[in-house]
Write a protein that holds these residues in place. Structure first.
Motif, PDB file in Angstrom:
ATOM      1  N   MET A 148       1.202  -9.397  -0.386  1.00  0.00           N
ATOM      2  CA  MET A 148       1.219  -8.410  -1.302  1.00  0.00           C
ATOM      3  C   MET A 148       0.654  -7.283  -0.743  1.00  0.00           C
ATOM      4  SD  MET A 148       2.057  -7.145  -3.993  1.00  0.00           S
ATOM      5  CE  MET A 148       2.811  -8.534  -5.047  1.00  0.00           C
ATOM      6  N   VAL A 149      -0.461  -7.464   0.035  1.00  0.00           N
ATOM      7  CA  VAL A 149      -1.225  -6.463   0.595  1.00  0.00           C
ATOM      8  C   VAL A 149      -0.343  -5.756   1.689  1.00  0.00           C
ATOM      9  CG1 VAL A 149      -3.151  -5.909   2.284  1.00  0.00           C
ATOM     10  CG2 VAL A 149      -3.500  -7.432   0.371  1.00  0.00           C
ATOM     11  N   ARG A 150       0.275  -6.545   2.403  1.00  0.00           N
ATOM     12  CA  ARG A 150       1.227  -5.975   3.473  1.00  0.00           C
ATOM     13  C   ARG A 150       2.401  -5.026   2.602  1.00  0.00           C
ATOM     14  NH1 ARG A 150       1.202 -11.034   5.754  1.00  0.00           N
ATOM     15  NH2 ARG A 150       3.342 -11.609   5.252  1.00  0.00           N
ATOM     16  N   ARG A 151       2.704  -5.464   1.562  1.00  0.00           N
ATOM     17  CA  ARG A 151       3.917  -4.737   0.557  1.00  0.00           C
ATOM     18  C   ARG A 151       3.245  -3.519   0.191  1.00  0.00           C
ATOM     19  NH1 ARG A 151       5.876  -7.554  -4.226  1.00  0.00           N
ATOM     20  NH2 ARG A 151       6.928  -5.435  -4.631  1.00  0.00           N
ATOM     21  N   ILE A 152       2.055  -3.547  -0.286  1.00  0.00           N
ATOM     22  CA  ILE A 152       1.329  -2.244  -0.818  1.00  0.00           C
ATOM     23  C   ILE A 152       1.205  -1.412   0.013  1.00  0.00           C
ATOM     24  CG2 ILE A 152      -0.962  -1.548  -1.701  1.00  0.00           C
ATOM     25  CD1 ILE A 152      -1.104  -4.099  -3.316  1.00  0.00           C
TER      26      ILE A 152
ATOM     27  N   LEU B  22       3.073  -0.552   2.585  1.00  0.00           N
ATOM     28  CA  LEU B  22       4.426  -0.269   3.149  1.00  0.00           C
ATOM     29  C   LEU B  22       4.951  -1.030   4.168  1.00  0.00           C
ATOM     30  CD1 LEU B  22       3.601   3.600   3.363  1.00  0.00           C
ATOM     31  CD2 LEU B  22       4.503   2.418   1.621  1.00  0.00           C
ATOM     32  N   GLY B  23       4.585  -2.160   4.031  1.00  0.00           N
ATOM     33  CA  GLY B  23       5.152  -3.124   5.094  1.00  0.00           C
ATOM     34  C   GLY B  23       4.813  -3.025   6.597  1.00  0.00           C
ATOM     35  N   LEU B  24       3.760  -2.313   6.896  1.00  0.00           N
ATOM     36  CA  LEU B  24       3.196  -2.042   8.176  1.00  0.00           C
ATOM     37  C   LEU B  24       2.554  -3.279   8.650  1.00  0.00           C
ATOM     38  CD1 LEU B  24       1.795   1.614   7.604  1.00  0.00           C
ATOM     39  CD2 LEU B  24       3.652   0.845   9.345  1.00  0.00           C
ATOM     40  N   PRO B  25       2.551  -3.471   9.989  1.00  0.00           N
ATOM     41  CA  PRO B  25       2.093  -4.731  10.565  1.00  0.00           C
ATOM     42  C   PRO B  25       0.710  -4.598  10.553  1.00  0.00           C
ATOM     43  CG  PRO B  25       2.937  -3.342  12.363  1.00  0.00           C
ATOM     44  CD  PRO B  25       3.234  -2.596  11.039  1.00  0.00           C
ATOM     45  N   LEU B  26       0.010  -4.987   9.443  1.00  0.00           N
ATOM     46  CA  LEU B  26      -1.436  -5.061   9.211  1.00  0.00           C
ATOM     47  C   LEU B  26      -2.183  -5.883  10.464  1.00  0.00           C
ATOM     48  CD1 LEU B  26      -1.689  -5.062   5.311  1.00  0.00           C
ATOM     49  CD2 LEU B  26      -1.638  -3.076   6.869  1.00  0.00           C
ATOM     50  N   ASP B  27      -1.521  -6.876  10.534  1.00  0.00           N
ATOM     51  CA  ASP B  27      -2.289  -8.025  11.368  1.00  0.00           C
ATOM     52  C   ASP B  27      -1.927  -7.793  12.980  1.00  0.00           C
ATOM     53  OD1 ASP B  27      -3.325  -9.619   9.267  1.00  0.00           O
ATOM     54  OD2 ASP B  27      -1.156  -9.958   8.981  1.00  0.00           O
ATOM     55  N   ALA B  28      -1.150  -6.693  13.449  1.00  0.00           N
ATOM     56  CA  ALA B  28      -0.736  -6.378  14.683  1.00  0.00           C
ATOM     57  C   ALA B  28      -1.851  -5.644  15.335  1.00  0.00           C
ATOM     58  CB  ALA B  28       0.330  -5.767  15.015  1.00  0.00           C
ATOM     59  N   SER B  29      -1.693  -5.208  16.689  1.00  0.00           N
ATOM     60  CA  SER B  29      -2.665  -4.275  17.390  1.00  0.00           C
ATOM     61  C   SER B  29      -2.319  -2.957  16.884  1.00  0.00           C
ATOM     62  CB  SER B  29      -2.317  -4.400  18.883  1.00  0.00           C
ATOM     63  OG  SER B  29      -1.276  -4.094  19.130  1.00  0.00           O
TER      64      SER B  29
ATOM     65  N   ASN C 257       7.637   5.184  -1.063  1.00  0.00           N
ATOM     66  CA  ASN C 257       6.488   4.948  -1.862  1.00  0.00           C
ATOM     67  C   ASN C 257       5.792   3.733  -1.831  1.00  0.00           C
ATOM     68  OD1 ASN C 257       6.528   7.608  -2.562  1.00  0.00           O
ATOM     69  ND2 ASN C 257       7.975   7.345  -4.322  1.00  0.00           N
ATOM     70  N   GLY C 258       6.266   2.720  -1.251  1.00  0.00           N
ATOM     71  CA  GLY C 258       6.323   1.131  -1.430  1.00  0.00           C
ATOM     72  C   GLY C 258       6.273   0.864  -2.673  1.00  0.00           C
ATOM     73  N   VAL C 259       5.203  -0.075  -3.371  1.00  0.00           N
ATOM     74  CA  VAL C 259       5.205  -0.572  -4.566  1.00  0.00           C
ATOM     75  C   VAL C 259       4.871   0.488  -5.716  1.00  0.00           C
ATOM     76  CG1 VAL C 259       4.457  -2.799  -3.581  1.00  0.00           C
ATOM     77  CG2 VAL C 259       2.852  -1.200  -4.314  1.00  0.00           C
TER      78      VAL C 259
ATOM     79  N   LEU D 133      -1.344  -5.413  -9.439  1.00  0.00           N
ATOM     80  CA  LEU D 133      -0.884  -6.272  -8.633  1.00  0.00           C
ATOM     81  C   LEU D 133      -2.078  -7.291  -7.662  1.00  0.00           C
ATOM     82  CD1 LEU D 133       1.680  -3.949  -6.875  1.00  0.00           C
ATOM     83  CD2 LEU D 133       2.231  -5.738  -8.290  1.00  0.00           C
ATOM     84  N   LEU D 134      -3.038  -6.510  -7.716  1.00  0.00           N
ATOM     85  CA  LEU D 134      -3.937  -7.143  -6.847  1.00  0.00           C
ATOM     86  C   LEU D 134      -5.029  -8.065  -7.427  1.00  0.00           C
ATOM     87  CD1 LEU D 134      -5.111  -4.331  -4.259  1.00  0.00           C
ATOM     88  CD2 LEU D 134      -4.054  -6.496  -3.667  1.00  0.00           C
ATOM     89  N   ARG D 135      -5.332  -8.003  -8.800  1.00  0.00           N
ATOM     90  CA  ARG D 135      -6.141  -8.872  -9.533  1.00  0.00           C
ATOM     91  C   ARG D 135      -5.912 -10.153  -9.534  1.00  0.00           C
ATOM     92  NH1 ARG D 135      -6.072  -4.277 -13.795  1.00  0.00           N
ATOM     93  NH2 ARG D 135      -8.250  -3.531 -13.808  1.00  0.00           N
TER      94      ARG D 135
END
Length: 204
Positions: free
Chosen positions: A24-28, A30-37, A76-78, A136-138
């Protein structure tokens, strides 16, 4: 017994490397690779057509401080309420406590910070977008706290009016935080501000 213990040890050691930010956080964000370098995230921001850089600084000046990105997004993402504009910023900061007995590199860790700023002329739209992301995050983590900016001390007549209220969500395994804020930028301009913050991975 030794073989079983060795296998469990190997599996245990590999678990942290497999941990990822929640879907869900990755969707919020914009699907960017949050765990990548940082390098991979920058490449995606610079190559995808949904992002448009607005940074006029030279590449060399950015590299000195650790590569950053500033631009606009057409995705706009979610967030279902269309903003007047969506600004995307990839930046960084340091966290830690200065020590006189240890090297600076040991005392500080670098943080990767990804910010989304949705701008609205309607306070109702900005607040509805804010509440939508909170919904979405609650329940996604027990660690939450209130966050906000009362005033930014600045010579800018716009920045000096900025006030925000919101929530911070703290996640573990891996550790990262997500800030969701409703912003009163001026009396006629409002925003939904999102921030993802995690410890920087090496290499940058």
């Amino acid at each position: 017994m030794k073989k079983v213990f060795s296998l469990l040890l190997i599996l245990g050691l590999s678990l942290p490397s497999m941990a990822q930010s929640s879907a869900m956080v990755r969707r919020i964000f914009l699907g960017l690779p949050l765990d990548a370098s940082r390098k991979l995230m920058l490449e995606q921001l610079r190559s995808e057509k949904r992002f448009h850089s607005t940074d006029t600084a030279t590449t060399n000046s950015i590299d000195i401080f650790g590569e950053a990105y500033l631009g606009l997004s057409t995705d706009n993402g979610v967030v279902k309420i269309n903003p007047d504009s969506l600004e995307v910023e990839l930046t960084w900061g340091y966290s830690g406590v200065l020590s006189t007995t240890r090297k600076k590199s040991d005392d500080y860790t670098r943080d990767l910070i990804l910010k989304l700023r949705y701008y609205y002329t309607s306070p109702a739209d900005a607040e509805a977008a804010y509440n939508g992301v909170l919904q979405l995050l609650r329940g996604s983590t027990r660690d939450t706290s209130t966050s906000g900016i009362d005033t930014i001390f600045s010579d800018s007549p716009i920045r000096s009016q900025l006030k925000t209220t919101g929530m911070q969500f703290v996640y573990h395994h891996p550790w990262y935080t997500v800030d969701v804020q409703f912003a009163r930028i001026t009396k006629d301009y409002f925003g939904l501000f999102l921030e993802y913050n995690r410890k920087e991975k090496y290499p940058y």
